[in-house]
Design a protein around this motif. Structure first.
Motif, PDB file in Angstrom:
ATOM      1  N   GLN A 157     -11.216  -9.695  -8.893  1.00  0.00           N
ATOM      2  CA  GLN A 157     -11.997  -8.797  -9.735  1.00  0.00           C
ATOM      3  C   GLN A 157     -11.472  -7.357  -9.668  1.00  0.00           C
ATOM      4  OE1 GLN A 157     -16.115  -9.090  -8.636  1.00  0.00           O
ATOM      5  NE2 GLN A 157     -16.758  -7.494 -10.079  1.00  0.00           N
ATOM      6  N   HIS A 158     -11.014  -6.962  -8.488  1.00  0.00           N
ATOM      7  CA  HIS A 158     -10.665  -5.557  -8.290  1.00  0.00           C
ATOM      8  C   HIS A 158      -9.170  -5.324  -8.091  1.00  0.00           C
ATOM      9  CE1 HIS A 158     -14.851  -4.274  -8.113  1.00  0.00           C
ATOM     10  NE2 HIS A 158     -15.084  -5.369  -7.409  1.00  0.00           N
ATOM     11  N   GLY A 159      -8.365  -6.376  -8.312  1.00  0.00           N
ATOM     12  CA  GLY A 159      -6.919  -6.174  -8.209  1.00  0.00           C
ATOM     13  C   GLY A 159      -6.463  -5.827  -6.808  1.00  0.00           C
ATOM     14  N   LEU A 160      -6.971  -6.558  -5.816  1.00  0.00           N
ATOM     15  CA  LEU A 160      -6.610  -6.288  -4.423  1.00  0.00           C
ATOM     16  C   LEU A 160      -5.743  -7.406  -3.858  1.00  0.00           C
ATOM     17  CD1 LEU A 160     -10.167  -5.297  -3.110  1.00  0.00           C
ATOM     18  CD2 LEU A 160      -8.409  -3.782  -4.075  1.00  0.00           C
ATOM     19  N   TYR A 161      -4.912  -7.058  -2.913  1.00  0.00           N
ATOM     20  CA  TYR A 161      -4.194  -8.067  -2.147  1.00  0.00           C
ATOM     21  C   TYR A 161      -5.105  -8.618  -1.067  1.00  0.00           C
ATOM     22  CZ  TYR A 161       0.119  -6.287  -4.241  1.00  0.00           C
ATOM     23  OH  TYR A 161       1.095  -5.919  -5.115  1.00  0.00           O
ATOM     24  N   LEU A 183       0.823  -1.210   0.000  1.00  0.00           N
ATOM     25  CA  LEU A 183       0.000   0.000   0.000  1.00  0.00           C
ATOM     26  C   LEU A 183       0.858   1.261   0.000  1.00  0.00           C
ATOM     27  CD1 LEU A 183      -1.649  -2.279   1.869  1.00  0.00           C
ATOM     28  CD2 LEU A 183      -3.290  -0.405   1.977  1.00  0.00           C
ATOM     29  N   ASN A 184       0.377   2.262  -0.730  1.00  0.00           N
ATOM     30  CA  ASN A 184       0.983   3.590  -0.670  1.00  0.00           C
ATOM     31  C   ASN A 184       0.371   4.362   0.485  1.00  0.00           C
ATOM     32  OD1 ASN A 184       2.743   3.572  -2.974  1.00  0.00           O
ATOM     33  ND2 ASN A 184       0.905   3.596  -4.254  1.00  0.00           N
ATOM     34  N   GLU A 241     -17.956  -4.626  -1.341  1.00  0.00           N
ATOM     35  CA  GLU A 241     -17.995  -3.940  -2.641  1.00  0.00           C
ATOM     36  C   GLU A 241     -18.383  -2.476  -2.478  1.00  0.00           C
ATOM     37  OE1 GLU A 241     -20.592  -6.675  -4.702  1.00  0.00           O
ATOM     38  OE2 GLU A 241     -18.919  -7.341  -5.953  1.00  0.00           O
ATOM     39  N   ARG A 242     -19.271  -2.244  -1.537  1.00  0.00           N
ATOM     40  CA  ARG A 242     -19.794  -0.887  -1.344  1.00  0.00           C
ATOM     41  C   ARG A 242     -18.707   0.110  -0.950  1.00  0.00           C
ATOM     42  NH1 ARG A 242     -23.567  -2.256   2.405  1.00  0.00           N
ATOM     43  NH2 ARG A 242     -24.807  -3.221   0.763  1.00  0.00           N
ATOM     44  N   VAL A 297      -1.575   4.387   6.084  1.00  0.00           N
ATOM     45  CA  VAL A 297      -2.736   3.928   5.314  1.00  0.00           C
ATOM     46  C   VAL A 297      -3.999   3.995   6.175  1.00  0.00           C
ATOM     47  CG1 VAL A 297      -1.199   2.391   4.019  1.00  0.00           C
ATOM     48  CG2 VAL A 297      -2.596   1.451   5.863  1.00  0.00           C
ATOM     49  N   LEU A 319     -15.376  -0.067  -1.725  1.00  0.00           N
ATOM     50  CA  LEU A 319     -14.180  -0.008  -2.566  1.00  0.00           C
ATOM     51  C   LEU A 319     -14.079   1.345  -3.272  1.00  0.00           C
ATOM     52  CD1 LEU A 319     -14.188  -3.560  -4.245  1.00  0.00           C
ATOM     53  CD2 LEU A 319     -13.090  -2.822  -2.111  1.00  0.00           C
ATOM     54  N   THR A 320     -12.864   1.874  -3.306  1.00  0.00           N
ATOM     55  CA  THR A 320     -12.590   3.137  -4.008  1.00  0.00           C
ATOM     56  C   THR A 320     -11.318   2.931  -4.820  1.00  0.00           C
ATOM     57  OG1 THR A 320     -11.008   4.199  -2.510  1.00  0.00           O
ATOM     58  CG2 THR A 320     -13.337   4.302  -1.868  1.00  0.00           C
ATOM     59  N   PRO A 321     -10.960   3.925  -5.625  1.00  0.00           N
ATOM     60  CA  PRO A 321      -9.693   3.782  -6.363  1.00  0.00           C
ATOM     61  C   PRO A 321      -8.480   3.667  -5.434  1.00  0.00           C
ATOM     62  CG  PRO A 321     -11.036   5.522  -7.329  1.00  0.00           C
ATOM     63  CD  PRO A 321     -11.712   5.113  -6.053  1.00  0.00           C
ATOM     64  N   THR A 344      -8.486   1.718  -2.680  1.00  0.00           N
ATOM     65  CA  THR A 344      -8.481   0.425  -2.000  1.00  0.00           C
ATOM     66  C   THR A 344      -7.395  -0.474  -2.598  1.00  0.00           C
ATOM     67  OG1 THR A 344     -10.887   0.634  -1.891  1.00  0.00           O
ATOM     68  CG2 THR A 344      -9.924  -1.465  -1.208  1.00  0.00           C
ATOM     69  N   ARG A 345      -6.563  -1.031  -1.737  1.00  0.00           N
ATOM     70  CA  ARG A 345      -5.462  -1.864  -2.248  1.00  0.00           C
ATOM     71  C   ARG A 345      -5.471  -3.282  -1.679  1.00  0.00           C
ATOM     72  NH1 ARG A 345      -5.226   1.136  -5.151  1.00  0.00           N
ATOM     73  NH2 ARG A 345      -3.633   2.492  -6.043  1.00  0.00           N
TER      74      ARG A 345
END
Lengths: 416, 416
Positions: B200-204, B116-117, B163-164, B141, B166-168, B170-171
Motif C-alpha cells: 500500500q505504501h511502497g515500502l521494502y 534507503l537514502n 501505520e501511525r 538512516v 509512516l512518514t514520507p 519511511t522506506r
C-alpha cells in the motif's frame, strides 16, 4: 499517517554506485571466450602466483570444533603475529594498533566512515584505484582528484595542487603506495611533505599499502606509519590479498596509532562482529613466512615488469613510465579511445586465435576526459602468457581502425 | 585555499556508533574470570554446537592452488547449491536471486545502502537485534521502533501501530524471523498483513531469516519470499552462521526477486570484489547436508529452551513467554535495573564459584526506559552448563539488593 502511495525506488547511492571499472569489458570477454578465442586477462590484479602451500597446509592442520566468532579486531593470536610481521618490515605497529578487517576493502570503508562525515571531501591523486569511488559513494563522501601526469611518471603532484583544493570540508588525503594503478612508489620526502600538509590543516593521511612488498630494483616502500609526527594523522589500510596471492581469503587490516580513530573504527568492526575466521588462520601462517619468501615472488614480478615495459616501448607510438612497484603498468597507446580499443580487442580482433583484456584508464581518473589514451596492464600472468598477450597487443595496434598519431612520447623516467 | 587550522576529529557517525550491546558487560566478565570465577556466557548467540565435521573435511579436501577472487555475487558453484537448499526449504530462490555476502552483517548493510537514502526511516519492531542500530548509523538512516510487548509474547504489534509512524521518509520495514532477541516466530498471516502495508505504501520488507531452521514444537518459519505478491518488496537477509554453527565463516546471502534491488546490491558487492572464499567452500558442503541434519540440532535446542523456560518460571517473580524459535529467551526479572543486575552478577556475586553473563534488554529497545527489567538469555550451552547457570541466576535473585516486587506476571502464552 502517510496518505499517499510511494513507489519502490533504489536509493540515490545505489543508483550512483558504478559498475566495477574492471568488469566493464567483462561481458565482451565472456562473448570472446564463447566464440573460441583465448583471452589473456591483464585487466585485473588477480595474481597467478600460487598461494604459499604452507598457508593451505596450516588450514588443513587446524583442529576446529566450533568455527565461532572471534574478537571484533581479530583473534589475539593473529594480531600478535601480524604485529611481528610489521615490526620486521620496520613498521612500529603493536597488536593494539591493529584491527583485522575483511580484506583491504573493509579497511577502506571503516576508515572513510570513521574519519569523514557525509559530504566531506577526500583528496586523492589520480589516476587512482577505481573502487575508491564506490567506497566514497557508500560512505557519502566526495573525492577531489589531484592529477598526476604520465609524463612525470605519476610522481606526487606538487603540494600547491593539493593546497589549492582544500576547503573547510576537506578531511583526509588518500594515497595508494606503491600505487595501483600506476606502480609509482612514493618517496619518503614526498610522503613527509604530504604529512606536513596534513599536520598544517588537520587532515588524516589514509595510506593504502596493499602492495608494500612489491618494490623493484632493490627499493623498499615507505610506510606512512614510519613518518615522524604521523601518529595522530596516519591510518594504514592493508591486506594479505596481493602479498601472499590470497585474494579470496578476504583478510586485511586497519592500523593506526590514533586512539580515537582506533576506538571508533573498532565500533564499526564490532558492528559486523568478527572478520573471516578461516582467512585469519591462513593469515597466521602467512605472517610466519620468512621475509625471504618475497624474494622469489619479487624477482618474478620484476622480470614480468621488465618484459612488459620492454615490449610496450618497442611498439610504435606506445610509451610508459617504468613502474617501481605493485604489478601494474600504465601505458599511453596511439588510439582514439582506450575503452573503445579494449572493446574492439575482444569483439573484433584476434591474433592466432588469441586476444587480451585490459583496463581502460578512464576508470582510474575522475576528471572527465583524462586517460583517454591510457590503459592499465596487470602483469599477473606467467612470462610466456604475458609475452603472448603483448604480441597480441602489438599486432592489434597495427590494424586498429581508430589508431591515431601518438601524443608526445612520455619521458622515460626510471625511478631512483 | 584553506586558511585555518582544523583539528582532527572523529566523524559524527563514528562518535554515534554504539559499543556492541553484547559487549558492554564484557570487561566485568573478564575481571570476574581473572578473579577465579567461572562465568557462563548466556549473553551472546555463539552456539557451542559443533560445526558439522563434513564442512571442515570439505575444506581439508579442497585442492586450492591460487585462492583467488570469486565472482562478486559468490561462486557459481556455491550459489547453485545454495539455491537448491532454498528450494528444498520451500523458498523459490534461484542462483540469480542470490548475492553471497560476508555473513548476514553485510547483507544487512547492502540492503540498507540499496533501499534507503541517508535520512530515510526504517521501521523495526522492538525489541530488536541491537546491532541493527549500528548498521543504521553506518548507512545514515533512522530506525523508528514499534514496541512489541512481552505480555503478548512479542507477537507482531497491531498494523495500526505501524501505520501511525509512516512518514514520507519511511522506506522499509525490517523484521527478524524467528526473532533475535525474542524467539518469536511470525505467523504467515502476520507477515502477509505486513506485506499488504508495504504494498500500500511502497515500502521494502527486509526479512532477516538467520534463525530459519530453528523452530520448535513442529512449527516451521515462513520466509517472506514465499508471500504472494512479495516479489518486488521482499529482500531476505540470511547467513550460515547459526544454521550450521559456523559463525566464524562469515558467509551469508542477500536474496531478492526485485531485479533493480539485485542490480544495485550487486554493485555494492562488486565494491568489495568478492565474499570469503574459504567460507564459501564450507558453505557448499553445508548446503549439501540433508535436511535431517537439523533434526538433532533442533531437538537439542528445544530441550534447552524447555529447560530454560521451566527453570525461569520456577523462580519467584520471574516470567517469560515460551519462544517458538531461535535460541533466545526474553525474561522479566524482579530487579530494579537489569543492566545493574548484570554487572552485579559479575562483580559482586558468585554461587559455588560460578556466575553468569546475560544481555540486559535495554540494548534491544530503542525507546528509552523500555526493557529495564528484562534480559535476554541465549541457550547456547549444553544442558548441564545451562542448568548450572540458571541455578546461579535463581540464587542471585534471592540475594540481589536491588530486588523489587515483580510487575504483573507475563501471561504464559504458548505459540500456536
Amino acid at each position: 499517517m502517510r496518505n499517499f502511495v510511494y513507489m519502490l525506488e533504489i536509493s540515490q547511492r545505489g543508483q550512483a554506485m558504478p559498475v566495477s571499472p574492471f568488469r566493464k569489458l567483462a561481458p565482451y570477454a565472456e562473448a570472446a571466450r564463447l566464440a573460441g578465442k583465448k583471452v589473456y586477462p591483464l585487466n585485473i590484479g588477480q595474481p597467478d602466483i600460487q598461494t604459499p602451500p604452507q598457508l593451505l597446509e596450516a588450514l588443513r592442520q587446524a583442529d576446529i570444533k566450533v568455527l565461532g566468532y572471534s574478537h571484533g579486531a581479530g583473534t589475539e593470536s593473529y594480531r600478535r603475529k601480524l604485529a611481528a610481521y610489521y615490526q620486521q618490515a620496520g613498521i612500529p605497529a603493536t597488536m593494539d594498533d591493529i584491527i583485522v578487517t575483511t580484506a583491504g576493502s573493509e579497511a577502506i570503508l571503516f576508515a572513510l566512515l570513521t574519519c569523514l562525515n557525509p559530504g566531506d571531501e577526500l583528496v586523492v591523486p589520480e589516476p587512482f584505484y577505481g573502487t575508491y569511488t564506490a567506497f566514497a559513494i557508500a560512505a557519502g563522501v566526495s573525492i577531489v582528484p589531484i592529477t598526476a601526469r604520465i609524463e612525470d611518471g605519476f610522481a606526487l603532484p606538487p603540494l600547491a595542487d593539493f593546497e589549492r583544493v582544500l576547503t573547510p570540508r576537506t578531511r583526509a588525503i588518500l594515497l595508494c603506495n606503491p600505487s595501483n594503478p600506476t606502480g609509482y612508489v612514493y618517496r619518503r620526502d614526498e610522503l613527509q611533505a604530504l604529512l606536513g600538509l596534513c599536520q598544517q590543516h588537520g587532515l588524516y593521511l589514509l595510506s593504502d599499502e596493499a602492495y608494500r612488498e612489491f618494490c623493484y630494483d632493490g627499493a623498499t616502500a615507505t610506510s606512512a606509519l614510519t613518518l615522524p609526527g604521523g601518529e595522530q594523522h596516519v591510518v594504514v589500510l592493508d591486506t594479505i590479498s596481493k602479498r601472499y596471492s590470497a585474494c579470496g581469503a578476504r583478510v586485511g587490516a586497519l592500523l593506526t596509532k590514533n586512539q580515537a580513530v582506533y576506538a571508533a573504527a573498532f565500533r564499526f568492526a564490532q558492528m559486523r562482529i568478527s572478520p573471516p575466521g578461516l582467512g585469519m588462520l591462513l593469515g597466521e601462517a602467512a605472517a610466519e613466512l620468512p621475509p625471504s619468501y618475497f624474494d622469489e615472488t619479487k624477482a618474478e614480478y620484476q622480470a614480468r615488469r621488465d618484459l612488459t615495459v620492454r615490449r610496450l616501448r618497442a611498439m610504435p607510438g606506445v610509451s610508459c613510465p617504468v613502474p617501481g612497484g605493485a604489478f601494474y603498468v600504465m601505458a599511453r597507446l596511439p588510439v582514439d579511445d582506450a575503452e573503445a580499443f579494449g572493446q574492439w580487442l575482444l569483439q573484433e580482433f584476434s591474433y592466432q586465435g588469441q586476444t587480451l583484456m585490459l583496463s581502460p584508464a578512464n576508470g582510474f581518473y575522475q576528471t572527465p576526459g583524462l586517460g583517454r589514451q591510457e590503459v592499465r596492464l596487470a602483469y599477473v600472468l606467467n612470462q610466456a602468457d604475458l609475452d603472448a598477450a603483448l604480441t597480441c597487443l602489438a599486432e592489434a595496434l597495427q590494424v586498429y581502425p581508430g589508431r591515431v598519431v601518438p601524443q608526445e612520447r612520455v619521458v622515460e623516467l626510471e625511478q631512483a
